[in-house]
Structures are given as structure tokens and as C-alpha cells.
Design a protein around this motif. Structure first.
Motif, PDB file in Angstrom:
ATOM      1  N   VAL A  93      11.924  12.666  61.231  1.00 31.97           N
ATOM      2  CA  VAL A  93      11.862  13.291  62.545  1.00 31.97           C
ATOM      3  C   VAL A  93      13.126  14.094  62.798  1.00 31.97           C
ATOM      4  N   ILE A  94      12.973  15.210  63.497  1.00 28.65           N
ATOM      5  CA  ILE A  94      14.086  16.031  63.965  1.00 28.65           C
ATOM      6  C   ILE A  94      14.072  15.987  65.483  1.00 28.65           C
ATOM      7  N   VAL A  95      15.188  15.572  66.077  1.00 30.63           N
ATOM      8  CA  VAL A  95      15.302  15.533  67.541  1.00 30.63           C
ATOM      9  C   VAL A  95      16.476  16.402  67.936  1.00 30.63           C
ATOM     10  N   PHE A  96      16.226  17.432  68.711  1.00 28.17           N
ATOM     11  CA  PHE A  96      17.292  18.325  69.155  1.00 28.17           C
ATOM     12  C   PHE A  96      18.043  17.680  70.316  1.00 28.17           C
ATOM     13  N   THR A  97      19.360  17.762  70.244  1.00 29.87           N
ATOM     14  CA  THR A  97      20.174  17.066  71.241  1.00 29.87           C
ATOM     15  C   THR A  97      21.027  18.000  72.080  1.00 29.87           C
ATOM     16  N   ALA A  98      21.618  19.010  71.489  1.00 32.66           N
ATOM     17  CA  ALA A  98      22.559  19.851  72.217  1.00 32.66           C
ATOM     18  C   ALA A  98      22.687  21.166  71.477  1.00 32.66           C
ATOM     19  N   GLY A  99      23.758  21.862  71.766  1.00 30.87           N
ATOM     20  CA  GLY A  99      24.009  23.121  71.091  1.00 30.87           C
ATOM     21  C   GLY A  99      23.570  24.299  71.934  1.00 30.87           C
ATOM     22  N   THR A 100      23.838  25.494  71.450  1.00 34.94           N
ATOM     23  CA  THR A 100      23.528  26.722  72.160  1.00 34.94           C
ATOM     24  C   THR A 100      22.448  27.479  71.417  1.00 34.94           C
ATOM     25  N   THR A 101      22.066  28.636  71.974  1.00 34.99           N
ATOM     26  CA  THR A 101      21.089  29.458  71.258  1.00 34.99           C
ATOM     27  C   THR A 101      21.687  29.988  69.969  1.00 34.99           C
TER      28      THR A 101
ATOM     29  N   ARG B 192      23.890  28.234  68.090  1.00 35.36           N
ATOM     30  CA  ARG B 192      24.013  27.142  67.132  1.00 35.36           C
ATOM     31  C   ARG B 192      23.364  25.874  67.692  1.00 35.36           C
ATOM     32  N   PRO B 193      22.051  25.772  67.584  1.00 36.90           N
ATOM     33  CA  PRO B 193      21.392  24.536  68.039  1.00 36.90           C
ATOM     34  C   PRO B 193      21.846  23.352  67.191  1.00 36.90           C
ATOM     35  N   ARG B 194      21.736  22.149  67.734  1.00 35.48           N
ATOM     36  CA  ARG B 194      22.094  20.961  66.972  1.00 35.48           C
ATOM     37  C   ARG B 194      20.935  19.980  67.034  1.00 35.48           C
ATOM     38  N   ALA B 195      20.648  19.387  65.888  1.00 29.59           N
ATOM     39  CA  ALA B 195      19.508  18.494  65.811  1.00 29.59           C
ATOM     40  C   ALA B 195      19.837  17.297  64.936  1.00 29.59           C
ATOM     41  N   VAL B 196      19.366  16.145  65.376  1.00 23.98           N
ATOM     42  CA  VAL B 196      19.522  14.894  64.643  1.00 23.98           C
ATOM     43  C   VAL B 196      18.338  14.734  63.698  1.00 23.98           C
ATOM     44  N   VAL B 197      18.620  14.394  62.445  1.00 26.79           N
ATOM     45  CA  VAL B 197      17.565  14.138  61.465  1.00 26.79           C
ATOM     46  C   VAL B 197      17.574  12.651  61.116  1.00 26.79           C
TER      47      VAL B 197
ATOM     48  N   LEU C 171      15.602  27.257  63.643  1.00 25.38           N
ATOM     49  CA  LEU C 171      16.350  26.333  62.795  1.00 25.38           C
ATOM     50  C   LEU C 171      15.411  25.379  62.055  1.00 25.38           C
ATOM     51  N   ALA C 172      14.417  24.831  62.762  1.00 22.75           N
ATOM     52  CA  ALA C 172      13.519  23.845  62.147  1.00 22.75           C
ATOM     53  C   ALA C 172      12.472  24.496  61.248  1.00 22.75           C
ATOM     54  N   ARG C 173      12.067  25.722  61.575  1.00 23.80           N
ATOM     55  CA  ARG C 173      11.068  26.477  60.820  1.00 23.80           C
ATOM     56  C   ARG C 173       9.814  25.641  60.508  1.00 23.80           C
TER      57      ARG C 173
ATOM     58  N   VAL D  82       8.605  15.624  61.470  1.00 27.20           N
ATOM     59  CA  VAL D  82       8.216  16.017  62.818  1.00 27.20           C
ATOM     60  C   VAL D  82       9.427  16.583  63.556  1.00 27.20           C
ATOM     61  N   ALA D  83       9.286  17.802  64.078  1.00 25.87           N
ATOM     62  CA  ALA D  83      10.300  18.407  64.936  1.00 25.87           C
ATOM     63  C   ALA D  83       9.815  18.289  66.374  1.00 25.87           C
ATOM     64  N   VAL D  84      10.532  17.509  67.177  1.00 27.33           N
ATOM     65  CA  VAL D  84      10.131  17.271  68.569  1.00 27.33           C
ATOM     66  C   VAL D  84      10.559  18.464  69.416  1.00 27.33           C
ATOM     67  N   LEU D  85       9.597  19.121  70.069  1.00 32.16           N
ATOM     68  CA  LEU D  85       9.866  20.320  70.854  1.00 32.16           C
ATOM     69  C   LEU D  85       9.756  19.996  72.339  1.00 32.16           C
ATOM     70  N   ASP D  86      10.798  20.278  73.079  1.00 32.24           N
ATOM     71  CA  ASP D  86      10.879  19.942  74.500  1.00 32.24           C
ATOM     72  C   ASP D  86      10.669  21.196  75.339  1.00 32.24           C
TER      73      ASP D  86
END
Length: 497
Positions: A172-180, A182-187, A101-103, A83-87
Motif C-alpha cells: 500500500v502507498i499512503v500519501f502523508t505530506a509534501g507539496t505539488t 515533491r509529494p511524500r508517500a509511505v510505502v 508519483l504513484a503512476r 494500492v495507492a490510496v487517493l484522498d
């Protein structure tokens, strides 16, 4: 834990309420019953399976917290999906980069999220919601009621379901920070997610038949597994205060801003109160205890490791009363290991730690970004965020080391920020938000002793005003606070206020 939850919803009081909402008076209204929630999850699992999604596929989820969101997560877990959580509050450019990134193989969204990306974009933008155009979301299905222009419904299928997936893998993938760029996501893996839920269960020990107030996944899953009913918190302070009075929850989970709003509305608490996701000082926890709570706990947690440590109001208050610098967050919870990295950065590891960042190699140690000074008995004391460091006259000043001392009686919130002096150095400024109608002159007198104890870290100016907040957890926005302080200092010619 999630397998246990799916089983518990069917076998422990299936006809009793699972999730509760609140009326204007604060009285409870049933949103969904336990058996109904189990059937909803089965229906979504069958629909996703019929669409061809299988173990290891990625499902994007843009669904508001509630029964449908929880049912989708349970369905995805059963099928072994990631699951990729989209905010929707991240903004269209950032969200588009995260999607790239998550595709996801499929995105499920409720009608509100889709409206924010379609016909209601102008209205949604005013509310802080902004999604890329619907076409940019990729394959899309609607969860819940549809509005004109929404994608086809995911639906709820009946019939035989595949056996629940066992073993480990991405959960689960939770995006935390990063820029357009280079997004960063916790897996989190299925194993680390399960360890997180067990840690919450062991810490809180929810009981069958009790009421729990809270709205996050880490509240819902342990409470419902134990047979408790969960009330989703009202958004406004006055209604939240009424809800607390009507429900008398055994356990209450609220963020510090929610606690402040409830207290301002005259809320009375009972049972145990838990707070986190933003700094909770000893004064705030003490106010919750004074408002009737049997216990008030601050929980130190990160997206990468939840939960990591906890401290009760009495212990935190005693630490603050001793005049010790820093923010005591308590002993590490069982299984959590600590170490110190460069510049005393706190490193954490344990079964609940994330597996990796998306696109990066696994790493057992989580770099928290927090500077820490452990006590002799193993408790963790935070000394501020490394990135928040202020460099003044060649001295490194960590705001988190001193901010707890500024929360004297009558102070709602206080931060220390750096403001350029225009000559290549920084001025250290304290922005203090009074509580209610507290008199700034009285507060200035109360702050005299804490400021004197700060030594060479004493701020160059003390300003009174509202501390800006940002993000879903409503943490202090230091960048906005620094900009506000810079404008105030310029207006008053740099004088102390």
C-alpha cells in the motif's frame, strides 16, 4: 492477516452480518454479510485479473470506506497489487502530483468521487472535495453504482481465480505530506502491513460474536477476522450517541473529535474505547470512563508505524495528576524499538514500520517528528512536535510539553502557538476552547495554577475561542490557530484576555 480474513469470511458464520450501518434512531441495519463480502472481493479480484493487472502493478483507489472499499483492498492483496490510496480532500493540484508519483496502472473510484471530478465539481468544492478532471486520473473504472458521466464499471467477474500471491512486496502507498513539487508517500510492504494488523489484534483482542464500532481498515480487518461484526460510526454526535446506546459495542474506535461530539450529545459508553490519530488528553479519556466505559485507551500511532504505544485513562490521569510535563503515550508495544535522534526526536523501528518513502531508499528507523523524553521505566512521554517549536526571547518552547496541563475541568481543547510580535520575535499564546457553557472567568481561575507552573514558558496571552481543526483526523490546525490569535491580539491591542 488478510489471507486469514478472506478465509474467515467464508468459514466463520458466513450468513451473519459483517458491516452494520445506523438508522436515525441508532438501530443497526445490515450493510453486507460475511459471505457476501467474500464474494464481492472475489468478483473484484476476477475483474482486475481480467483487465490484465498482475503482481507489482499499482491500483489507485478512490472509494469511500465501506464494503466495496474493503473488498477492493482484499482483491488487490490477493493479486499482489500495490494500492495507492487517493484522498479527494487533498485538492486537485496535490492529487495530480500524487498520481504522477504513484503512476497507477488503473484507478478505481466510486460514483461520488467521479462526480467530484466531473459534473458536480462546483458542489464538491463547497464540501471540501476537489479532484483533477476525470481525464487526468488516467485509466479509470467505476466501483459500485454508476451515475451519468462515470467511467465504465469494473464489474464483478465469476470463474476461476489465480492462486493468492504469497511472499513479500509492496502492499500500500499512503500519501502523508509534501507539496505539488515533491509529494511524500509511505510505502508499506505486505510484511509490515501484516505486522500492523497482528499488533492491533494482540492489543485489542476482538472476540467472535461481539460488536465493534469503528470505520478504519485497521478496525475492520482484525475484527472481521475474529468473527466480530463491525458498525460504521454515524457522522453526527446525536446519532452516534444513539448508535452507542443501541449497539452496546464491546470495543469502540473513535477519534478525539468524534468522542467530544458524542459526549456533547450525552453519549454513554461501555466496554473498551480506543482513540488516536489526534492528541487525546487525560481529561478526555477520563470523561469517557466517567460516561461508562470500562477502559479508555489512547493509542499513539503514525502512518509509518501503526500502532506504536498505548496508555489507559487511569495511567494517563495519574501521570497528569502528578504535575509531570509532557504527554504520556505509554509503553512501546511488543516489537517496537525506540531511540532518540537530534534534539530528542523520537525514532521508532519494528516489524510494523513502513518499508520506505516512495522514491527513497529503505530505512528501518522512522523519524516521528515528535520530541520525546522517555521515563525510567521505558514509557514514552511526548514533548511536542519539533516543527511546532516556538522561539521566544532566544528560548525554544515546545507546546506539546505544556498543553496537557491546560486541559483543566471545563476545557474542551487548548493549544499553544507562536504569534509574531512584529519585531522579529514571537509571542506565545494559549488558545483555550471552553467546553459547552463553561464560564471563561471560572476557567481563567482554574488555569492560574497550571500557568504558574510553566515558568519561563508561561504564555504572553490567554485567549478563549474555538480551536480550528483540519484534515481527515480533525487535528488542531496550528497555522489557523496562530492566525486567529494574531487577529484577536491586534483587535485588542495586544492585551491579555
Amino acid at each position: 492477516m488478510l489471507d486469514a480474513l478472506a478465509h474467515a469470511l467464508r468459514t466463520i458464520d458466513p450468513d451473519r452480518p459483517a458491516l452494520l450501518g445506523a438508522t436515525r434512531s441508532g438501530a443497526a441495519r445490515v450493510i453486507v454479510r460475511r459471505g457476501e463480502l467474500a464474494e464481492l472481493a472475489d468478483g473484484y479480484a476476477a475483474a482486475l485479473h481480467r483487465r490484465g493487472l498482475t503482481t507489482g502493478d499499482t491500483l489507485g483507489v478512490a472509494v469511500r470506506p465501506g464494503p466495496r472499499g474493503l473488498a477492493v483492498l482484499l482483491a488487490a492483496y490477493r493479486l499482489g497489487l500495490r494500492v495507492a490510496v487517493l484522498d479527494p480532500t487533498a485538492g486537485p493540484d496535490v492529487l495530480a502530483a500524487r498520481l504522477a508519483l504513484a503512476r497507477p496502472d488503473l484507478v478505481v473510484a466510486d460514483a461520488t468521487a467521479q462526480a467530484a471530478a466531473g459534473w458536480a465539481r462546483p458542489l464538491a468544492r463547497r464540501a471540501g472535495l476537489a479532484l483533477p478532471p476525470l481525464a487526468a486520473l488516467g485509466p479509470l473504472a467505476t466501483v459500485g453504482p454508476r451515475l451519468p458521466g462515470c467511467a465504465p464499471a469494473l464489474g464483478r467477474r465469476s470463474g476461476p481465480l489465480p492462486e493468492p500471491v504469497s511472499g513479500d512486496g509492496d502492499a500500500v502507498i499512503v500519501f502523508t505530506a509534501g507539496t505539488t513539487a515533491r509529494p511524500r508517500a509511505v510505502v508499506h510492504s505486505r510484511a509490515s502491513l501484516a505486522a500492523s494488523l497482528r499488533a492491533v489484534t494482540d492489543l485489542v483482542a476482538p472476540e467472535r460474536g461481539t460488536t465493534v464500532l469503528g470505520g478504519t481498515f485497521f478496525v475492520l480487518a482484525p475484527a472481521l477476522t475474529a468473527g466480530a461484526r463491525v458498525a460504521l460510526p454515524a457522522r453526527r454526535g446525536v446519532r452516534l450517541a444513539r448508535q452507542l446506546a443501541a449497539l452496546a459495542p464491546a470495543n469502540t474506535y473513535l477519534t478525539p473529535p468524534q468522542l467530544r461530539a458524542a459526549l456533547a450529545a450525552g453519549a454513554r459508553f461501555g466496554g473498551r474505547v480506543w482513540t488516536g490519530s489526534a492528541p487525546a488528553d487525560a481529561a478526555l479519556l477520563g470523561r469517557v470512563r466517567a460516561a461508562g466505559a470500562a477502559q479508555a485507551w489512547g493509542v499513539y500511532a503514525l502512518t509509518e508505524l501503526f500502532p506504536a504505544a498505548a496508555v489507559e485513562a487511569a495511567e494517563k490521569g495519574a501521570f497528569a495528576a502528578d504535575g509531570q510535563a509532557g504527554d504520556l503515550v505509554g509503553h512501546p508495544l511488543p516489537g517496537v524499538r525506540t531511540a532518540l535522534g537530534t534534539d530528542h526526536e523520537l525514532l521508532l523501528a519494528g516489524p510494523a514500520a513502513r518499508d520506505r518513502y516512495l522514491g527513497e531508499a529503505p530505512d528501518p528507523w522512522v523519524r516521528t517528528g515528535d520530541r520525546a523524553t522517555p521515563t525510567q521505566d521505558g514509557r514514552i512521554v511526548l514533548a511536542g512536535r519539533l516543527k511546532d517549536m516556538v522561539l521566544r526571547r532566544a528560548e525554544n518552547i515546545y507546546p506539546g510539553l505544556y498543553e496537557p496541563a491546560l486541559h483543566v475541568r471545563g476545557v474542551e481543547l487548548a493549544v499553544l502557538v507562536g504569534v509574531s510580535d512584529g519585531q522579529g520575535d514571537e509571542r506565545l499564546v494559549a488558545l483555550v476552547q471552553p467546553r459547552g457553557s463553561s464560564d471563561p472567568r471560572t476557567l481563567r481561575a482554574a488555569l492560574a495554577a497550571p500557568l504558574a507552573r510553566m515558568g519561563t514558558a508561561r504564555p504572553d496571552a490567554v485567549l478563549f475561542g474555538e480551536v480550528p481543526l483540519a484534515g481527515r483526523s480533525r487535528k488542531p490546525d496550528r497555522k489557523a490557530a496562530a492566525a486567529h490569535c494574531a487577529a484577536q491580539l491586534a483587535t485588542h491591542h495586544g492585551g491579555r484576555r
